[in-house]
Write an enzyme that holds these catalytic residues in place. Sequence first.
Site, PDB file in Angstrom:
ATOM      1  N   SER A 125       0.845  -1.191   0.000  1.00  0.00           N
ATOM      2  CA  SER A 125       0.000   0.000   0.000  1.00  0.00           C
ATOM      3  C   SER A 125       0.886   1.250   0.000  1.00  0.00           C
ATOM      4  O   SER A 125       1.670   1.433  -0.930  1.00  0.00           O
ATOM      5  CB  SER A 125      -0.962  -0.022   1.191  1.00  0.00           C
ATOM      6  OG  SER A 125      -1.982   0.944   1.052  1.00  0.00           O
ATOM      7  N   HIS A 152      -7.851  -4.977  -1.677  1.00  0.00           N
ATOM      8  CA  HIS A 152      -6.570  -4.439  -1.220  1.00  0.00           C
ATOM      9  C   HIS A 152      -5.824  -5.405  -0.289  1.00  0.00           C
ATOM     10  O   HIS A 152      -4.611  -5.342  -0.169  1.00  0.00           O
ATOM     11  CB  HIS A 152      -6.813  -3.106  -0.504  1.00  0.00           C
ATOM     12  CG  HIS A 152      -5.581  -2.255  -0.364  1.00  0.00           C
ATOM     13  ND1 HIS A 152      -4.748  -1.957  -1.416  1.00  0.00           N
ATOM     14  CD2 HIS A 152      -5.029  -1.642   0.722  1.00  0.00           C
ATOM     15  CE1 HIS A 152      -3.753  -1.192  -0.997  1.00  0.00           C
ATOM     16  NE2 HIS A 152      -3.895  -0.997   0.292  1.00  0.00           N
ATOM     17  N   ASP A 201      -9.061  -4.562  -6.452  1.00  0.00           N
ATOM     18  CA  ASP A 201      -8.739  -3.608  -5.392  1.00  0.00           C
ATOM     19  C   ASP A 201      -9.582  -2.344  -5.555  1.00  0.00           C
ATOM     20  O   ASP A 201      -9.405  -1.577  -6.499  1.00  0.00           O
ATOM     21  CB  ASP A 201      -7.254  -3.257  -5.453  1.00  0.00           C
ATOM     22  CG  ASP A 201      -6.753  -2.552  -4.196  1.00  0.00           C
ATOM     23  OD1 ASP A 201      -7.566  -1.912  -3.518  1.00  0.00           O
ATOM     24  OD2 ASP A 201      -5.543  -2.641  -3.913  1.00  0.00           O
TER      25      ASP A 201
END
Length: 838
Positions: free
Chosen positions: A695, A805, A772
């Site tokens: 991330s 994610h 995602d």
Amino acid sequence: MVEDQPQTGYSSITSGRRDIEGEPMFSSEFTAPKGFLESILFQFNRLKYVLIYTLILVYGISLLFAIINKLTIPSETAKHKKILTFNESVNPANGLKKVSFDVVRSGDLKPNYKPLQWLSVVDGPSEDKGLYSTMDDNKYLIKSVLDTEYEQLLFDGKNFTFEGSEFKIDDFKSSPDLKFALLRTNSKRLWRHSYHADYYILNVSTQKIDLLVKNLTMVAFSPDSQKIAYVLNNDLYVFDIFKNSTQRVTESGSENVFNGKADWVYEEEILESDQAVWWSPSSDHITFLKIDETKVDEFSINYYVQQDAGKQIPSYPDLKTIKYPKSGTPNPIVDIKVFSLKSKDTVTYKLDEPTQLINEIVYLGDKKFIAKVTDRTATYLKVFVMDVDGSEKTLQRLQFDEEEWIELTHYTTHVPALKTNEGADGYIDVIPIDGFNHLVYYPNLSSDNHIQLTSGDWEVVNGVTSFDKQKRIVWFISTKKSSIERHLYYVSLDEPLKIHEVTDVSSDGYYAASFSSGSRFALLNYMGPNIPYQKVLDFKNQDEAKTLYYLEENKKLKENLPLYDIPEKKFKKINIGPDANGADIVLNSFEILPNNFNPKLKNHYPVFFFGYNGPNSQQVNKIFSIGLNQVIASQLNAIFVCVDTRGTGFLGKKHRSLVRDNLGQHESDDFIKVAKHYSAKSYVDSEKTLIYGWSYGGFMSLFTLQKDQGETFKYAISVAPVTNWLLYDSVYTERYMSLPEKNSAGYKNSSINNVENIFKAQRVLLMHGLGDDNVHFQNAANLIDQAVVKKVKNFDVKVFPDSDHSISYHGAYDIVMDQLISWAGQAFNGDFEGRWEY
């Protein structure tokens, strides 16, 4: 080298060899003839076969030695190549087991934390019996920490039956009076906190179950336990349990309008919840948000493989669109609404500017609530006092910070008026004072005058842990002892700045706590650095907290730890030199040295660097954990290093605020300096340095490589990274980067836009989920396209269909971890050296 296997012998060189003892070695056998000529021919043939077999045997032995020589002696092109030990189960030096992913996944080294949910069913400490809900042997129970014999069964089982069909309980939520419960089933995840699900009502006394409504996206009990607010098709309803009747509150719900339910960006970045409703204490009013996404742009995601169980994969992917405001694009427009259950009227409060964001709503008494509002770039915070009947909207205070940003928090705690001070409701909040976040008390709602409760070069974490309304005591967790520890303290509203220690600050500790409704009892979670435990405390006398009992001691973990050779985690402060003003930059970090570490070895150990490093975050702390970090050190014989660079949290405004408008710049500088610090060590192989992140950490690994150009970091693994801040959501990005039109240079300089620099490193691995909804795959596609244009060859990509994610769909997370260690092992083994040049 792989784990040792049982010896099975070499394969025979000739096909005629038999492995059974006593059988002939060769299948051809001859009997001596009787005559002389025959004898000569016999000897000749015999010699021929001997020569043939001899030549075959010599050739085979030579070939075998050549293979062994090839495996053990490095070539000229790979003379620095080292064969590392992968997936070794036992340390030969001491016979103890080594940490591996198989061990981590088994749970043998994972601490257990038992759930204990305090129930808000009393008003005063005299009635506080410390009631809590828990699950034991598939039974949903109410217990008391004061009376250990007390036990009330709410429901028995993980499933329930309704009209002849059986359903799995995905979530169990009790009403405040414990007479009812909501059973969630058929849950389908929507976003991070929300689901589409069916809800059923359980009558605890009769155990009768009735359907509430199917396909809801939000439910919430009223404080009096008589009503349930829920959202269906983005409209808000209120169901009266006793009257068995439903009141429809709104009729504007649509694909673009949300009532009482957070849209994507409010759920993810602002409210951190699926709920956008707040009940008044008397349950007579309900405040909710109306969120209009009409002008918000859409983002579409293809889902390729998700389908109902047993059904054939569809010929075309399922295309889903969400309203996702990216930096610089329109945000949703939000109104605050209040519905009266008695008059059935709804009042509306509109924001001063349609671009403003509503951060928090808190009732202060039954007739008034406060609403915290920020501008979209979080440079100011306005706190408004509003009345439930729509007659008042006054600005109580303004907080302005152009140098840093206003972090969106939910820390407001109501302080009821004292009986001797009529009408003076107040609240406790956290605000920055001299660069550090501290508790303050606003004694009334008509002034911004406050009483400072805490002070110093340390920070209060997550606001008020608990507030004793009768004793006027505030319990809180802070970094007072150390920025990487957490201890429990309290302060009295009547004696501000006089801080009392609760946990033992003479020993290292990382604590979390939750309190019963009357603040008399607390569950204290000791989370590290040693073996975690949970215990229940009685604060009848707050100066002498009494331990009632241990809820969890992690005895299994205690028994298992001595069986493993766990590499030690060492915390360090690294001085990487002066900043632009000449002040030393000192960073929190920890390192994990591999098993049997030998500092006398030269150019031997690889270094695996990890970081997240998002604004106000923290990775270096004294929480007990055994996972990826130890696996890297144990299985790859590598040094694991984690560092919190500038911009991270809990060290004050000066440490974190300098990253505003320039994400990545200071963090990458710090990473490179830390890596140079390690590369200079004699026992480190400076050609085997790797940086990894997920991330924001994935962004950091790429951005650091872009700046470093392969000089210090030779390898990188980036998972689900942001590659261009114009592609990420507006609320998060603009809080730290301002608006694109006002900071175009900052956006350009903080993006991944020079792959030639990145791929001067030996090799890069990118992994991303195609589903995602947070950091869109568009970010990865952007990087991949740049690499294609530049004809990059030292680049590996792994994508995961339909994973969000977390990259967890169909167990993909385990694959990510396995790939991570496998790829890093190849990098440290030298398998990638020079390949990309061909």
